[in-house]
Design a protein around this motif. Structure first.
Motif, PDB file in Angstrom:
ATOM      1  N   LYS A 142       0.832  -1.200   0.000  1.00 24.55           N
ATOM      2  CA  LYS A 142       0.000   0.000   0.000  1.00 24.55           C
ATOM      3  C   LYS A 142       0.863   1.244   0.000  1.00 24.55           C
ATOM      4  O   LYS A 142       2.064   1.183   0.282  1.00 24.55           O
ATOM      5  CB  LYS A 142      -0.958   0.007   1.188  1.00 24.55           C
ATOM      6  N   LEU A 143       0.238   2.364  -0.329  1.00 29.11           N
ATOM      7  CA  LEU A 143       0.860   3.664  -0.182  1.00 29.11           C
ATOM      8  C   LEU A 143       0.356   4.246   1.127  1.00 29.11           C
ATOM      9  O   LEU A 143      -0.830   4.123   1.450  1.00 29.11           O
ATOM     10  CB  LEU A 143       0.497   4.571  -1.351  1.00 29.11           C
ATOM     11  N   ALA A 144       1.240   4.855   1.881  1.00 33.47           N
ATOM     12  CA  ALA A 144       0.862   5.430   3.173  1.00 33.47           C
ATOM     13  C   ALA A 144       1.548   6.770   3.344  1.00 33.47           C
ATOM     14  O   ALA A 144       2.587   7.034   2.733  1.00 33.47           O
ATOM     15  CB  ALA A 144       1.267   4.486   4.308  1.00 33.47           C
ATOM     16  N   GLY A 145       0.967   7.578   4.185  1.00 35.34           N
ATOM     17  CA  GLY A 145       1.595   8.839   4.518  1.00 35.34           C
ATOM     18  C   GLY A 145       2.836   8.606   5.359  1.00 35.34           C
ATOM     19  O   GLY A 145       2.992   7.557   5.987  1.00 35.34           O
ATOM     20  N   ALA A 172      -4.973  -1.461   0.526  1.00 37.91           N
ATOM     21  CA  ALA A 172      -3.855  -1.944  -0.290  1.00 37.91           C
ATOM     22  C   ALA A 172      -4.062  -1.677  -1.776  1.00 37.91           C
ATOM     23  O   ALA A 172      -5.185  -1.690  -2.279  1.00 37.91           O
ATOM     24  CB  ALA A 172      -3.660  -3.440  -0.056  1.00 37.91           C
ATOM     25  N   ILE A 173      -2.949  -1.463  -2.463  1.00 31.19           N
ATOM     26  CA  ILE A 173      -2.975  -1.371  -3.920  1.00 31.19           C
ATOM     27  C   ILE A 173      -2.694  -2.740  -4.539  1.00 31.19           C
ATOM     28  O   ILE A 173      -2.890  -2.945  -5.725  1.00 31.19           O
ATOM     29  CB  ILE A 173      -1.984  -0.304  -4.451  1.00 31.19           C
ATOM     30  N   TYR A 174      -2.221  -3.676  -3.715  1.00 29.47           N
ATOM     31  CA  TYR A 174      -1.996  -5.067  -4.123  1.00 29.47           C
ATOM     32  C   TYR A 174      -2.259  -5.957  -2.925  1.00 29.47           C
ATOM     33  O   TYR A 174      -1.829  -5.644  -1.812  1.00 29.47           O
ATOM     34  CB  TYR A 174      -0.557  -5.286  -4.603  1.00 29.47           C
ATOM     35  N   THR A 175      -2.970  -7.057  -3.151  1.00 30.75           N
ATOM     36  CA  THR A 175      -3.110  -8.100  -2.135  1.00 30.75           C
ATOM     37  C   THR A 175      -2.932  -9.451  -2.798  1.00 30.75           C
ATOM     38  O   THR A 175      -3.251  -9.626  -3.972  1.00 30.75           O
ATOM     39  CB  THR A 175      -4.485  -8.068  -1.429  1.00 30.75           C
ATOM     40  N   SER A 176      -2.427 -10.392  -2.037  1.00 35.55           N
ATOM     41  CA  SER A 176      -2.245 -11.752  -2.528  1.00 35.55           C
ATOM     42  C   SER A 176      -3.443 -12.593  -2.132  1.00 35.55           C
ATOM     43  O   SER A 176      -3.861 -12.584  -0.969  1.00 35.55           O
ATOM     44  CB  SER A 176      -0.983 -12.368  -1.928  1.00 35.55           C
ATOM     45  N   SER A 177      -3.970 -13.331  -3.081  1.00 37.69           N
ATOM     46  CA  SER A 177      -5.065 -14.260  -2.782  1.00 37.69           C
ATOM     47  C   SER A 177      -4.525 -15.600  -2.297  1.00 37.69           C
ATOM     48  O   SER A 177      -5.295 -16.481  -1.935  1.00 37.69           O
ATOM     49  CB  SER A 177      -5.946 -14.454  -4.018  1.00 37.69           C
ATOM     50  N   ASP A 178      -3.199 -15.748  -2.275  1.00 43.33           N
ATOM     51  CA  ASP A 178      -2.568 -17.012  -1.880  1.00 43.33           C
ATOM     52  C   ASP A 178      -2.410 -17.180  -0.379  1.00 43.33           C
ATOM     53  O   ASP A 178      -2.022 -18.248   0.076  1.00 43.33           O
ATOM     54  CB  ASP A 178      -1.180 -17.131  -2.519  1.00 43.33           C
ATOM     55  N   VAL A 179      -2.663 -16.128   0.396  1.00 38.34           N
ATOM     56  CA  VAL A 179      -2.427 -16.199   1.836  1.00 38.34           C
ATOM     57  C   VAL A 179      -3.488 -15.378   2.567  1.00 38.34           C
ATOM     58  O   VAL A 179      -3.917 -14.345   2.091  1.00 38.34           O
ATOM     59  CB  VAL A 179      -1.000 -15.709   2.186  1.00 38.34           C
ATOM     60  N   LEU A 236       5.937   3.729   0.221  1.00 42.37           N
ATOM     61  CA  LEU A 236       5.475   2.442  -0.273  1.00 42.37           C
ATOM     62  C   LEU A 236       5.711   1.449   0.848  1.00 42.37           C
ATOM     63  O   LEU A 236       6.830   1.331   1.359  1.00 42.37           O
ATOM     64  CB  LEU A 236       6.243   2.014  -1.521  1.00 42.37           C
ATOM     65  N   VAL A 237       4.654   0.746   1.254  1.00 39.83           N
ATOM     66  CA  VAL A 237       4.733  -0.166   2.390  1.00 39.83           C
ATOM     67  C   VAL A 237       4.405  -1.577   1.918  1.00 39.83           C
ATOM     68  O   VAL A 237       3.382  -1.805   1.268  1.00 39.83           O
ATOM     69  CB  VAL A 237       3.764   0.268   3.512  1.00 39.83           C
ATOM     70  N   VAL A 238       5.293  -2.507   2.233  1.00 33.43           N
ATOM     71  CA  VAL A 238       5.124  -3.910   1.868  1.00 33.43           C
ATOM     72  C   VAL A 238       4.912  -4.700   3.156  1.00 33.43           C
ATOM     73  O   VAL A 238       5.679  -4.549   4.112  1.00 33.43           O
ATOM     74  CB  VAL A 238       6.366  -4.443   1.112  1.00 33.43           C
ATOM     75  N   PHE A 239       3.874  -5.546   3.164  1.00 35.85           N
ATOM     76  CA  PHE A 239       3.547  -6.361   4.335  1.00 35.85           C
ATOM     77  C   PHE A 239       3.804  -7.823   4.009  1.00 35.85           C
ATOM     78  O   PHE A 239       3.353  -8.330   2.978  1.00 35.85           O
ATOM     79  CB  PHE A 239       2.074  -6.201   4.710  1.00 35.85           C
ATOM     80  N   GLY A 240       4.533  -8.504   4.895  1.00 34.42           N
ATOM     81  CA  GLY A 240       4.798  -9.926   4.718  1.00 34.42           C
ATOM     82  C   GLY A 240       4.409 -10.697   5.953  1.00 34.42           C
ATOM     83  O   GLY A 240       4.450 -10.176   7.067  1.00 34.42           O
ATOM     84  N   VAL A 241       4.020 -11.947   5.744  1.00 35.37           N
ATOM     85  CA  VAL A 241       3.659 -12.834   6.844  1.00 35.37           C
ATOM     86  C   VAL A 241       4.650 -13.994   6.865  1.00 35.37           C
ATOM     87  O   VAL A 241       5.033 -14.512   5.816  1.00 35.37           O
ATOM     88  CB  VAL A 241       2.198 -13.331   6.717  1.00 35.37           C
ATOM     89  N   VAL A 242       5.077 -14.390   8.061  1.00 35.96           N
ATOM     90  CA  VAL A 242       6.024 -15.502   8.193  1.00 35.96           C
ATOM     91  C   VAL A 242       5.357 -16.788   7.723  1.00 35.96           C
ATOM     92  O   VAL A 242       4.273 -17.143   8.187  1.00 35.96           O
ATOM     93  CB  VAL A 242       6.487 -15.680   9.652  1.00 35.96           C
ATOM     94  N   VAL A 243       6.000 -17.469   6.777  1.00 34.97           N
ATOM     95  CA  VAL A 243       5.492 -18.759   6.319  1.00 34.97           C
ATOM     96  C   VAL A 243       6.458 -19.894   6.625  1.00 34.97           C
ATOM     97  O   VAL A 243       6.094 -21.062   6.533  1.00 34.97           O
ATOM     98  CB  VAL A 243       5.148 -18.745   4.810  1.00 34.97           C
TER      99      VAL A 243
END
Length: 99
Positions: A26-29, A56-63, A85-92
């Motif tokens: 996503k884009l954030a201030g 979000a401007i992008y989301t994954s449907s895989d998780v 620009l903010v990227v979010f990740g989840v531990v897999v």
């Protein structure tokens, strides 16, 4: 880019290798609730996750991310002093490799 490169890795000084899957971008201030990191309970954390997905401007449907998951937030500049620009990740996956 995220679809073709949906994972990133963090190597810690204590010998852990953490694999993260990108679940949102996503884009954030520059000053934003996106950077909040303390939550009273699982419900409040779920509300934060829901907000990430909604904005979000992008989301994954895989998780699917839940309050039981560990996430990381990566932020970088965009060339605009007010926007990040903010990227979010989840531990897999987590592997202990030693020191």
């Amino acid at each position: 880019f995220c679809k073709e490169n949906s994972y990133f890795y963090i190597y810690t000084v204590d010998g852990r290798e953490l694999t993260y899957q990108i679940f949102a971008v996503k884009l954030a201030g520059a000053v934003s609730s996106t950077y909040d990191k303390f939550y009273v309970d699982a419900q409040e954390y779920q509300e934060y996750i829901d907000d990430v997905y909604k904005s979000a401007i992008y989301t994954s449907s895989d998780v699917t991310v839940t309050p039981q998951d560990r996430i990381v937030t990566l932020s970088t500049c965009t060339g605009d002093d007010e926007t990040r620009l903010v990227v979010f990740g989840v531990v897999v996956n987590e592997v202990v490799t030693g020191e």
